[in-house]
Design a protein around this motif. Structure first.
Motif, PDB file in Angstrom:
ATOM      1  N   LEU A  21       0.783  -1.227   0.000  1.00 13.04           N
ATOM      2  CA  LEU A  21       0.000   0.000   0.000  1.00 13.04           C
ATOM      3  C   LEU A  21       0.818   1.283   0.000  1.00 13.04           C
ATOM      4  N   PRO A  22       1.993   1.359   0.689  1.00  8.86           N
ATOM      5  CA  PRO A  22       2.711   2.620   0.654  1.00  8.86           C
ATOM      6  C   PRO A  22       3.043   3.093  -0.749  1.00  8.86           C
ATOM      7  N   SER A  23       3.205   2.190  -1.710  1.00 11.32           N
ATOM      8  CA  SER A  23       3.521   2.617  -3.064  1.00 11.32           C
ATOM      9  C   SER A  23       2.352   3.358  -3.694  1.00 11.32           C
ATOM     10  N   PHE A  24       1.141   3.225  -3.072  1.00 13.54           N
ATOM     11  CA  PHE A  24      -0.007   3.952  -3.583  1.00 13.54           C
ATOM     12  C   PHE A  24      -0.197   5.291  -2.865  1.00 13.54           C
ATOM     13  N   ALA A  25       0.667   5.613  -1.894  1.00 11.32           N
ATOM     14  CA  ALA A  25       0.370   6.713  -0.986  1.00 11.32           C
ATOM     15  C   ALA A  25       0.146   8.030  -1.712  1.00 11.32           C
ATOM     16  N   PHE A  26       0.952   8.300  -2.722  1.00  8.83           N
ATOM     17  CA  PHE A  26       0.842   9.573  -3.395  1.00  8.83           C
ATOM     18  C   PHE A  26       0.104   9.450  -4.729  1.00  8.83           C
ATOM     19  N   VAL A  27       0.072   8.205  -5.283  1.00  6.23           N
ATOM     20  CA  VAL A  27      -0.623   7.994  -6.543  1.00  6.23           C
ATOM     21  C   VAL A  27      -2.114   8.129  -6.299  1.00  6.23           C
ATOM     22  N   GLY A  28      -2.778   8.918  -7.091  1.00  2.00           N
ATOM     23  CA  GLY A  28      -4.227   9.011  -6.973  1.00  2.00           C
ATOM     24  C   GLY A  28      -4.693  10.077  -6.000  1.00  2.00           C
ATOM     25  N   THR A  94       9.967  10.967  -7.024  1.00  2.00           N
ATOM     26  CA  THR A  94      10.012   9.685  -7.731  1.00  2.00           C
ATOM     27  C   THR A  94       8.681   9.386  -8.399  1.00  2.00           C
ATOM     28  N   GLU A  95       7.574   9.592  -7.669  1.00  2.00           N
ATOM     29  CA  GLU A  95       6.252   9.352  -8.235  1.00  2.00           C
ATOM     30  C   GLU A  95       6.022  10.233  -9.461  1.00  2.00           C
ATOM     31  N   ALA A 101       7.151   9.735 -17.108  1.00  4.09           N
ATOM     32  CA  ALA A 101       7.599   8.699 -18.040  1.00  4.09           C
ATOM     33  C   ALA A 101       6.411   7.901 -18.567  1.00  4.09           C
ATOM     34  N   ALA A 102       5.470   7.551 -17.671  1.00  6.78           N
ATOM     35  CA  ALA A 102       4.299   6.788 -18.099  1.00  6.78           C
ATOM     36  C   ALA A 102       3.461   7.583 -19.093  1.00  6.78           C
ATOM     37  N   ALA A 103       3.326   8.895 -18.849  1.00  5.99           N
ATOM     38  CA  ALA A 103       2.542   9.738 -19.758  1.00  5.99           C
ATOM     39  C   ALA A 103       3.213   9.838 -21.119  1.00  5.99           C
ATOM     40  N   HIS A 104       4.523  10.067 -21.141  1.00  8.98           N
ATOM     41  CA  HIS A 104       5.252  10.208 -22.402  1.00  8.98           C
ATOM     42  C   HIS A 104       5.289   8.894 -23.180  1.00  8.98           C
ATOM     43  N   GLN A 105       5.303   7.775 -22.454  1.00  8.00           N
ATOM     44  CA  GLN A 105       5.384   6.473 -23.108  1.00  8.00           C
ATOM     45  C   GLN A 105       4.012   5.813 -23.289  1.00  8.00           C
ATOM     46  N   HIS A 106       2.944   6.558 -22.924  1.00  5.04           N
ATOM     47  CA  HIS A 106       1.557   6.111 -23.133  1.00  5.04           C
ATOM     48  C   HIS A 106       1.266   4.789 -22.424  1.00  5.04           C
ATOM     49  N   PHE A 107       1.697   4.687 -21.170  1.00  2.00           N
ATOM     50  CA  PHE A 107       1.413   3.497 -20.373  1.00  2.00           C
ATOM     51  C   PHE A 107       0.118   3.733 -19.599  1.00  2.00           C
ATOM     52  N   THR A 108      -1.007   3.401 -20.192  1.00  4.94           N
ATOM     53  CA  THR A 108      -2.300   3.546 -19.532  1.00  4.94           C
ATOM     54  C   THR A 108      -3.011   2.198 -19.588  1.00  4.94           C
ATOM     55  N   PRO A 109      -2.979   1.428 -18.532  1.00  5.83           N
ATOM     56  CA  PRO A 109      -3.570   0.085 -18.567  1.00  5.83           C
ATOM     57  C   PRO A 109      -5.083   0.134 -18.677  1.00  5.83           C
ATOM     58  N   SER A 110      -5.653  -0.836 -19.358  1.00  3.73           N
ATOM     59  CA  SER A 110      -7.102  -0.937 -19.486  1.00  3.73           C
ATOM     60  C   SER A 110      -7.690  -1.503 -18.195  1.00  3.73           C
ATOM     61  N   PRO A 111      -8.993  -1.266 -17.957  1.00  4.51           N
ATOM     62  CA  PRO A 111      -9.637  -1.862 -16.768  1.00  4.51           C
ATOM     63  C   PRO A 111      -9.484  -3.375 -16.739  1.00  4.51           C
ATOM     64  N   GLU A 112      -9.532  -4.002 -17.927  1.00  2.00           N
ATOM     65  CA  GLU A 112      -9.398  -5.454 -17.986  1.00  2.00           C
ATOM     66  C   GLU A 112      -8.010  -5.899 -17.529  1.00  2.00           C
ATOM     67  N   ALA A 113      -6.993  -5.129 -17.933  1.00  2.00           N
ATOM     68  CA  ALA A 113      -5.624  -5.481 -17.537  1.00  2.00           C
ATOM     69  C   ALA A 113      -5.438  -5.349 -16.032  1.00  2.00           C
ATOM     70  N   LEU A 159       2.544   3.041 -13.605  1.00  2.00           N
ATOM     71  CA  LEU A 159       3.899   3.429 -13.195  1.00  2.00           C
ATOM     72  C   LEU A 159       4.841   2.235 -13.225  1.00  2.00           C
ATOM     73  N   ARG A 160       4.325   1.083 -12.832  1.00  2.00           N
ATOM     74  CA  ARG A 160       5.183  -0.104 -12.819  1.00  2.00           C
ATOM     75  C   ARG A 160       5.615  -0.507 -14.223  1.00  2.00           C
ATOM     76  N   GLN A 161       4.806  -0.166 -15.215  1.00  2.00           N
ATOM     77  CA  GLN A 161       5.179  -0.487 -16.583  1.00  2.00           C
ATOM     78  C   GLN A 161       6.424   0.267 -17.029  1.00  2.00           C
ATOM     79  N   VAL A 162       6.751   1.338 -16.313  1.00  2.00           N
ATOM     80  CA  VAL A 162       7.955   2.093 -16.649  1.00  2.00           C
ATOM     81  C   VAL A 162       9.205   1.305 -16.269  1.00  2.00           C
ATOM     82  N   LEU A 163       9.225   0.759 -15.057  1.00  2.00           N
ATOM     83  CA  LEU A 163      10.425   0.089 -14.557  1.00  2.00           C
ATOM     84  C   LEU A 163      10.448  -1.409 -14.821  1.00  2.00           C
ATOM     85  N   THR A 164       9.263  -2.028 -14.920  1.00  2.00           N
ATOM     86  CA  THR A 164       9.213  -3.487 -15.026  1.00  2.00           C
ATOM     87  C   THR A 164      10.028  -4.045 -16.187  1.00  2.00           C
ATOM     88  N   PRO A 165       9.949  -3.467 -17.401  1.00  2.00           N
ATOM     89  CA  PRO A 165      10.745  -4.034 -18.499  1.00  2.00           C
ATOM     90  C   PRO A 165      12.243  -4.059 -18.203  1.00  2.00           C
TER      91      PRO A 165
END
Length: 637
Positions: A21-28, A94-95, A101-113, A159-165
């Motif tokens: 949960l702490p990784s969500f603290a500032f997101v959203g 960091t957030e 990076a996510a915005a520039h790289q168009h990392f927007t997951p679908s609800p299904e994902a 956000l995780r899609q930025v670092l995961t690869p």
């Protein structure tokens, strides 16, 4: 190892929740572009957009509240340091970097994902109900609703899609992992000889002259010094104090009871079994039709022979969690399952088998097997509980006004706390306090903020009321010094026993070291002389066998090029050990096998690669912190 994990599963679940949960603290908390044009000066910038002081304060407040929720007894002063504040800002930077990076790289997951990740990711298994919905109880403890959690999960996924690869592409190599863990967990067969301080202390009997000389040494003064202390008067304004003076009518009780009737009833719960044929809503039409046909076939089968429901579920249900139990989901409350499933269950009669129910997870066949609860307790049965809640609410409403009055009274009539006590009907209390809270201290007198105010120069000089100090949630305290005692060294007669004890420990430690070093020298000269050594035993970082960390590192770090090798090291309590190293042994694979060693080593390298990439992203998006880091943080590696 696995038995330990199973035995402590709830502990591990709690730890996982705190890690996730702490990784969500500032997101959203707010959108990436919101509040960027405020009047506050920027404390940092990322991708040309500023982070304001208000946003930093909000992030720090969220971080502090989260830590207090997880550890209510933590010293508030620990959360109010420059290092903690800087950490909140760095996390926010960091957030924002990852968001850019996510915005520039168009990392927007679908609800299904996002749904698929929640359903399939093992780290969320303990947060899932049998049908894949969120465990509301564990989230509520963190102040989050399921919708908040899923929204933050969606953003976190982006956000995780930025670092995961980067992290997932790391390959450290099994050979390197083996070498690293072999070195870290190497075992050594040793024989120890202990020179225990208590054995020497028993033979020491210092004279009065020795004790007096030791007492008078300037270096020993802090050991015997009494801390500064004060006799104080103080008053506490909190909800408990205000509850005593609130009044209410029978009508107030009845109204609260009626408005909160659900709290005083036994919630209705239903028990159901289901058969699930999985298919995603976004699957091709042919695939969905095939799944539906399979479900309809099973529905006809169980309607023809309802007694076969459990057996059919075991053989055909694709909900692995419940299939082994014949599809049984046990009892659950309203709203615990996804909307379509929940609506179907609460519209059924016991023993009934539903039509096909379609959800995001596929097609369900549901059998209602039991109901319980739903009864409402009468007011008289819960009167004490209702009264306590009404008192608490009335006290809470009054607290803001009372807090302002309290602060004004202790400031405006600063020569006495009696007016504030009389006006607000508070108890005037007395206590003796020391400059630093004593171990185990609790309550307002353990508050570092209050003690700082009591022992401030102004409070000691003028003996006037301190300002109203917040010592806890909904709790204010003001104190006044009646008598002050500065730090002092008491007469020898008052502390003679303590001085004697300290002197004996010092002399015993010196003798233990001297005897140990003599034995070490003799053993180096003649390693075959094993007289006085214990039976050989094996030690490692995984099995220290009573050695302190310093002793263990000395034994494991000793040059073992030529065996036997000998080493001596003092313990923290003044004792001394001599160790004869006879043999080097490989690591115990029971502690960690090669497969898990490679996994952990690869994970460490992946995190290192991720941090390096994050540093590059901060440079790319020109992440700049405009406030100076505290000295300790700036010097940290």
């Amino acid at each position: 190892m696995f038995e330990f994990v199973r035995a402590h599963m709830r502990l591990f679940q709690g730890i996982l929740l705190l890690l996730i949960l702490p990784s969500f603290a500032f997101v959203g908390m707010q959108g990436y572009t919101s509040m960027m044009g405020g009047a506050n000066a920027g404390v940092a910038t990322v991708d040309g957009r500023k982070i304001t002081q208000a946003e930093w304060d909000n992030a720090l407040r969220e971080q502090t509240n989260r830590v207090r929720t997880q550890n209510p007894t933590i010293d508030p002063k620990m959360l109010d340091t420059p290092e903690v504040k800087q950490q909140a800002l760095e996390t926010l930077v960091t957030e924002r970097t990852l968001q850019a990076a996510a915005a520039h790289q168009h990392f927007t997951p679908s609800p299904e994902a996002v749904t698929a990740r929640f359903w399939n990711d093992p780290q969320f298994a303990f947060l899932r109900n049998p049908d894949g919905t969120v465990n509301k109880g564990m989230l509520a403890a963190q102040g989050m609703s399921p919708s908040m959690f899923l929204e933050r999960l969606r953003q976190d996924y982006g956000l995780r899609q930025v670092l995961t690869p980067v992290e997932s592409s790391t390959v450290a190599g099994a050979v390197n992992a083996k070498l690293a863990f072999d070195a870290l967990l190497q075992q050594r067969e040793v024989q120890l000889q202990h020179f225990d301080i208590k054995d020497f202390a028993a033979k020491i009997n210092p004279s009065d002259a020795d004790i007096e000389a030791f007492y008078k040494l300037p270096a020993n003064e802090p050991k015997f010094q009494l801390p500064e202390s004060a006799q104080i008067q103080y008053v506490v304004l909190d909800l408990e104090a205000l509850k005593k003076d609130v009044s209410f009518t029978e009508e107030d009780l009845r109204k609260y009871y009626d408005e909160n009737a659900s709290r005083y009833g036994v919630p209705e719960e239903r028990r159901a079994s289901h058969i699930l044929i999985k298919v995603d809503r976004s699957a091709p039409a042919a695939e969905r039709a095939k799944a539906k046909a399979k479900a309809e076939e099973l529905l006809a089968q169980v309607r023809k022979n309802p007694a076969s429901f459990a057996e059919v579920a075991k053989k055909n249900s694709q909900d692995e969690g419940s299939a082994v139990n014949g599809g049984d989901l046990d009892f659950f409350g309203r709203g615990a399952m996804v909307k379509e499933f929940d609506a179907a269950v609460y519209a059924m009669k016991k023993g009934e088998i539903s039509n096909l129910v379609e959800t995001d997870f596929g097609y369900h066949i549901i059998e209602l097997t039991g109901t319980r609860g739903g009864e409402k307790k009468p007011l008289e049965a819960v009167r004490a509980e209702v009264e306590a809640e009404v008192r608490k609410q009335l006290a809470q409403r009054r607290y803001s006004e009372a807090a302002e009055q309290f602060g004004n009274l202790v400031y405006e009539q600063s020569d006495s706390l009696q007016p504030a006590a009389d006006k607000l009907k508070l108890q005037l209390q007395t206590a003796n306090v020391q400059r630093r809270a004593q171990p185990g201290a609790a309550g307002p007198l353990a508050s570092p903020k209050l003690l700082d105010a009591v022992f401030s120069a102004e409070a000691l000089r003028n003996k006037r009321n301190t300002e109203a100090v917040e010592t806890g949630p909904n709790q204010l305290v003001s104190a006044r010094v009646v008598q002050y005692s500065p730090a002092r060294v008491p007469p020898l007669a008052d502390v003679k026993d303590k001085v004697r004890e300290q002197l004996i420990l010092k002399l015993a430690s010196e003798q233990a070291r001297k005897a140990g070093e003599a034995r070490l020298a003799a053993l180096k000269a003649n390693p075959a002389d094993t007289a006085g050594l214990d039976v050989a035993t094996t030690v490692s970082r995984a099995k220290p066998l009573g050695l302190t960390r310093g002793q263990l590192e000395a034994v494991l770090g000793a040059d073992a090029a030529k065996l036997p090798a000998v080493v001596g090291v003092a313990a923290d309590d003044g004792s001394y050990i001599v160790a004869r190293i006879n043999q080097l042994k490989p690591r115990d694979v029971a502690v960690i096998d090669d497969a898990r060693a490679a996994q952990q080593y690869n994970g460490a390298w992946a995190r290192a690669e991720g941090q390096a990439y994050l540093a590059a992203l901060k440079s790319q998006y020109k992440a700049v912190v405009k406030v100076a880091a505290p000295a300790s943080a700036a010097s940290a590696p």
